[in-house]
Design an enzyme around this catalytic site. Structure first.
Site, PDB file in Angstrom:
ATOM      1  N   GLU A 253       0.836  -1.201   0.000  1.00 14.41           N
ATOM      2  CA  GLU A 253       0.000   0.000   0.000  1.00 14.41           C
ATOM      3  C   GLU A 253       0.873   1.253   0.000  1.00 14.41           C
ATOM      4  O   GLU A 253       1.823   1.372   0.772  1.00 14.41           O
ATOM      5  CB  GLU A 253      -0.892  -0.018   1.246  1.00 14.41           C
ATOM      6  CG  GLU A 253      -1.780   1.190   1.400  1.00 14.41           C
ATOM      7  CD  GLU A 253      -2.548   1.186   2.711  1.00 14.41           C
ATOM      8  OE1 GLU A 253      -3.477   1.997   2.863  1.00 14.41           O
ATOM      9  OE2 GLU A 253      -2.210   0.362   3.597  1.00 14.41           O
ATOM     10  N   LYS A 315      -9.727   1.437  -3.215  1.00 14.72           N
ATOM     11  CA  LYS A 315     -10.169   0.917  -1.925  1.00 14.72           C
ATOM     12  C   LYS A 315     -11.619   1.309  -1.658  1.00 14.72           C
ATOM     13  O   LYS A 315     -12.003   2.477  -1.798  1.00 14.72           O
ATOM     14  CB  LYS A 315      -9.257   1.436  -0.815  1.00 14.72           C
ATOM     15  CG  LYS A 315      -9.511   0.801   0.543  1.00 14.72           C
ATOM     16  CD  LYS A 315      -8.489   1.289   1.563  1.00 14.72           C
ATOM     17  CE  LYS A 315      -8.678   0.588   2.913  1.00 14.72           C
ATOM     18  NZ  LYS A 315      -7.705   1.076   3.909  1.00 14.72           N
ATOM     19  N   CYS A 365      -5.096  -3.087   2.917  1.00 20.68           N
ATOM     20  CA  CYS A 365      -4.988  -2.987   4.368  1.00 20.68           C
ATOM     21  C   CYS A 365      -6.141  -3.704   5.053  1.00 20.68           C
ATOM     22  O   CYS A 365      -6.358  -4.881   4.811  1.00 20.68           O
ATOM     23  CB  CYS A 365      -4.886  -1.520   4.788  1.00 20.68           C
ATOM     24  SG  CYS A 365      -4.096  -1.312   6.411  1.00 20.68           S
TER      25      CYS A 365
END
Length: 493
Positions: A253, A315, A365
């Site tokens: 990330e 995301k 994440c």
């Protein structure tokens, strides 16, 4: 201190012990024992006292399970230590109100019959965990089912998922709390032994293998955006990407921490060189990078680089305060000095990244905490992922238990979907996990390095992927609510 006042403190300590199994693979039984003590305590209390016991247990559980938030708020956010500690405690205490309400309801509606009461406890425990995991964007970290990833109940993952496992934990604990009475004791043993005896049913089959290269950049969070550190870190990332062999290379990330406009200004030609390299025959790449601009908004994204058309994953499940600012809380983000604020959300069911006939599904994440959202990608079997890729940056939390906890979470996802996962992280845990939840390769935490290995793609749909993909968590919620309503009705008749 009177014994009556001491008991909530002991329950808080037990709640903390409950989290040990989220890190240590052989402590799954300890988690069940801790819950069993909670059951016994609320069974002897009135609703108000039971609520206090549940709140104390939950607060200890979440302080121990998420105490690493102190590091991000104090060391990297600049909050004074007392305020950061108070914030962790306040969050844990607030989220534990769900468990407090559940325990009050259990004390109010239990009938004094072991098996019906055990079913009621399991249903209320499940509803409390679902509430914490879903309401107000959800915070399901340290859910009780994750403590069972190495225990016999892990065999239930492809059927009922992590929350279903948590409900069975509550059921076993409640049966065990009934003592040595033959029926509940036998039920507790059967619930633990039967899944292990049945084993894990194969709902998936192999599709092929990929040779993967995973990068661990090991950039401290306070250096990630520092002008004196960034060029060297970005240069290392580019060289590792360009030198990678095999089929797929994954960088974590925000491995490239600059927006496109900033990148063109600060490192001209950097991104273009990567695009040209991966357009040639050889490995494909997944690279974490922020995308967008002021007019269109920003996204925390993964760019897929290959000879195929450009691929982008944005995301979906954003982190409160880190990636979006809840209404009325901008002051907190400014106090934390978080450089990336309001991001745009991605689409709910994005396409996978095609690599050598495999469909690789990225997530970023803590998105892999939300299995019900990942399950939406399995509704169409022809488009379902054959492999997951998690790109994370846990640099906010140093070398804390957050790293092995997140690996535990990823391992549970592989069991739910019977899909392997590759994890490329900034500071750890960078690892390859097969479809049985086994870690086949892993880098040491907090060290820069490159991990190479092989991972198997798989096709097929588990029962959990089927029902969660179509209905989310509603089947579990409705089942639990039905058990509770039945208990209330029987109590009144």
């Amino acid at each position: 201190m009177p014994r009556r006042a001491l008991w909530p403190l002991l329950l808080a300590a037990l709640g903390a012990l409950h989290t040990v199994a989220h890190v240590h693979t052989d402590a799954w039984l300890l988690a069940i024992v801790a819950v069993a003590v909670l059951v016994a305590s609320v069974a002897r209390a009135g609703p108000a006292r039971a609520a206090l016991h549940g709140w104390a247990f939950g607060t200890g559980w979440l302080v121990a399970g998420t105490g690493w938030l102190f590091i991000s708020m104090h060391r990297y956010g600049g909050l004074p230590a007392p305020l950061a500690a108070a914030a962790v405690l306040a969050l844990a205490a607030a989220l534990s109100l769900y468990l407090a309400l559940a325990m009050a309801a259990y004390a109010r509606w239990r009938r004094g019959r072991a098996l019906p009461d055990a079913a009621l406890f399991a249903a209320l425990w499940l509803l409390a965990e679902l509430a914490r995991g879903v309401l107000f964007t959800g915070f399901p970290w340290a859910a009780s089912g994750y403590a069972q990833v190495d225990g016999p109940l892990a065999a239930l993952a492809p059927w009922v998922g992590v929350y279903g496992i948590g409900a069975v934990v509550g059921l076993v604990a409640a049966c065990a709390a009934a003592g040595l009475r033959p029926v509940p004791a036998a039920a507790a043993v059967l619930l633990l032994v039967l899944p292990a005896l049945l084993g894990t049913v194969d709902f998936s089959r192999p599709t092929g293998t990929l040779q993967v290269t995973l990068l661990q950049t090991a950039v401290a969070q306070d250096e990630k955006f520092a002008a004196e550190r960034m060029p060297e870190a970005m240069a290392w990332t580019a060289q590792a990407l360009l030198r990678a062999q095999g089929d797929l290379v994954v960088a974590p990330e925000t491995a490239v921490p600059l927006l496109p406009g900033q990148l063109a200004e600060s490192a001209p030609g950097y991104w273009e060189a990567l695009l040209v390299h991966f357009a040639r025959p050889g490995p494909a790449a997944l690279v974490g990078v922020p995308l967008g601009d002021f007019e269109r908004g920003y996204t925390n994204s993964v760019a897929g680089l290959s000879a195929a058309p450009p691929y982008r994953y944005d995301k979906l499940h954003l982190v409160p305060f880190g990636e979006f600012i809840p209404s009325g809380f901008r002051w907190f983000t400014e106090a934390m000095h978080i450089p990336l604020g309001d991001f745009q959300r991605g689409v709910r069911n994005p396409p996978s990244f095609a690599v050598r006939g495999e469909r690789v599904a990225p997530n970023i994440c803590y998105e892999d905490l939300f299995g019900e959202e990942l399950a939406a990608r399995f509704v169409d079997p022809a488009l379902a992922p054959t492999l997951f890729a998690n790109l994370s940056n846990l640099g906010w939390f140093d070398d804390s238990v957050a790293l092995p906890q997140h690996l535990h979470i990823s391992r549970l996802r592989t069991l739910e979907f019977q899909r392997g996962i590759v994890r490329a992280t900034n500071t750890g845990a960078t690892a390859i996990v097969d479809h049985r939840g086994r870690v086949t390769a892993q880098l040491p935490a907090q060290q820069r390095g490159v991990l190479t290995g092989t991972v198997q793609g798989r096709t097929g749909t588990t029962p959990y992927a089927w029902w969660a993909g179509r209905f989310g968590l509603w089947p579990l919620a409705l089942l639990a609510a039905g058990v509770v309503l039945a208990a209330v009705f029987r109590r009144r008749t």
